[in-house]
Design an enzyme around this catalytic site. Structure first.
Site, PDB file in Angstrom:
ATOM      1  N   SER A  48       2.477   7.045  -5.327  1.00  0.00           N
ATOM      2  CA  SER A  48       1.832   6.290  -6.405  1.00  0.00           C
ATOM      3  C   SER A  48       2.476   6.522  -7.771  1.00  0.00           C
ATOM      4  O   SER A  48       2.540   5.593  -8.583  1.00  0.00           O
ATOM      5  CB  SER A  48       0.339   6.610  -6.451  1.00  0.00           C
ATOM      6  N   CYS A  78      -3.663   3.214   0.365  1.00  0.00           N
ATOM      7  CA  CYS A  78      -3.186   4.575   0.094  1.00  0.00           C
ATOM      8  C   CYS A  78      -2.637   4.702  -1.333  1.00  0.00           C
ATOM      9  O   CYS A  78      -3.412   4.680  -2.272  1.00  0.00           O
ATOM     10  CB  CYS A  78      -2.179   4.993   1.159  1.00  0.00           C
ATOM     11  N   HIS A 174      -3.943   3.177   6.552  1.00  0.00           N
ATOM     12  CA  HIS A 174      -2.877   2.167   6.636  1.00  0.00           C
ATOM     13  C   HIS A 174      -3.100   1.199   7.799  1.00  0.00           C
ATOM     14  O   HIS A 174      -2.482   1.361   8.854  1.00  0.00           O
ATOM     15  CB  HIS A 174      -1.528   2.865   6.854  1.00  0.00           C
ATOM     16  N   GLU A 176      -1.778  -1.488   8.243  1.00  0.00           N
ATOM     17  CA  GLU A 176      -0.506  -2.155   8.546  1.00  0.00           C
ATOM     18  C   GLU A 176       0.313  -1.380   9.582  1.00  0.00           C
ATOM     19  O   GLU A 176       1.308  -1.880  10.083  1.00  0.00           O
ATOM     20  CB  GLU A 176       0.306  -2.369   7.260  1.00  0.00           C
TER      21      GLU A 176
HETATM   22  N1  GLN Z   1       0.245  10.933  -1.427  1.00  0.00           N
HETATM   23  C1  GLN Z   1       0.713   9.672  -1.914  1.00  0.00           C
HETATM   24  C2  GLN Z   1       0.426   9.521  -3.404  1.00  0.00           C
HETATM   25  O1  GLN Z   1      -0.223  10.299  -3.983  1.00  0.00           O
HETATM   26  C3  GLN Z   1       0.086   8.514  -1.160  1.00  0.00           C
HETATM   27  C4  GLN Z   1       0.516   8.544   0.289  1.00  0.00           C
HETATM   28  C5  GLN Z   1       0.570   7.207   0.958  1.00  0.00           C
HETATM   29  O2  GLN Z   1       0.583   6.159   0.333  1.00  0.00           O
HETATM   30  N2  GLN Z   1       0.627   7.229   2.273  1.00  0.00           N
HETATM   31  O3  GLN Z   1       0.867   8.585  -3.983  1.00  0.00           O
END
Ligand code: GLN
Length: 190
Positions: A48, A78, A174, A176
């Site tokens: 992110s 996520c 997820h 997807e």
């Molecule tokens: N841990 C990731 C984050 O903080 C997110 C993980 C993911 O998108 N599978 O951005």
């Protein structure tokens, strides 16, 4: 109806494959002007903070936020869910860019190192009787949903892993990656 998929980093191809299987027209979004061609947007999983920085670099942060405020359906999975959340419990460096559209808090990497990744079957009312196999990869959880936010899915211990605020959808897992089309179909109907 064209579904944009933010394609700066993360597993955007998997979302695209899923939508193509369903027969929905897709567009990989990397440029602000492409936003004019889409009716919905998916923000994939990935990292992110990286996606947030790239959103600024590509001039997409403000235009996407404006479209979201104007009612365009956006689904974050996520990392995408983290970018949609208005607050981050911890782990977002000061000034880290995010869309911050949804009245909810995301707690990053909420399952710690040992349980970085796991799968679990979960019953989600809106998807019908059949449980859905959910994949969590260094996933966040969602906390403190505001009054306009509906919790869609919780783990057995009550932690929130999917939520919706009118046209905004956030999932910590997820869909997807599992071949189960139901969540994508739900998003298309929002
Ligand atoms: N841990 C990731 C984050 O903080 C997110 C993980 C993911 O998108 N599978 O951005």
């Amino acid at each position: 109806m064209t579904i944009g998929i933010l394609a700066l980093q993360g597993d955007f191809r998997e979302h695209e494959e899923m939508l193509q299987r369903i027969g929905a027209p897709t567009l990989q979004v990397r440029l602000p002007k492409q936003l004019e061609q889409i009716d919905r947007l998916i923000i994939p999983g990935g990292e992110s903070t990286t996606i947030g920085k790239l959103l600024v670099l590509y001039g997409l942060l403000e235009p996407i936020r404006e479209r979201g405020k104007a009612g365009m359906p956006i689904w974050g999975t996520c990392a995408g869910a983290i970018l949609l959340a208005r607050h981050i419990a911890e782990g977002r460096p000061e000034g880290q860019p995010a869309l911050a559209l949804m009245d909810i808090t995301a707690r990053r990497n909420a399952f710690g190192r040992q349980l970085d990744s796991f799968e679990v079957n979960m019953a989600i009312d809106l998807l019908g009787d059949e449980p859905i196999n959910t994949v969590f990869i260094r996933a966040p959880i969602l906390e403190n949903p505001g009054a306009g936010v509906t919790t869609l899915a919780t783990l057995n211990d009550g932690r929130i892993v999917a939520a919706q605020q009118s046209h905004l959808l956030a999932t910590c897992f997820h869909p997807e990656l599992t071949g189960d089309e139901r969540f994508h179909r739900y998003f298309l109907e929002l």
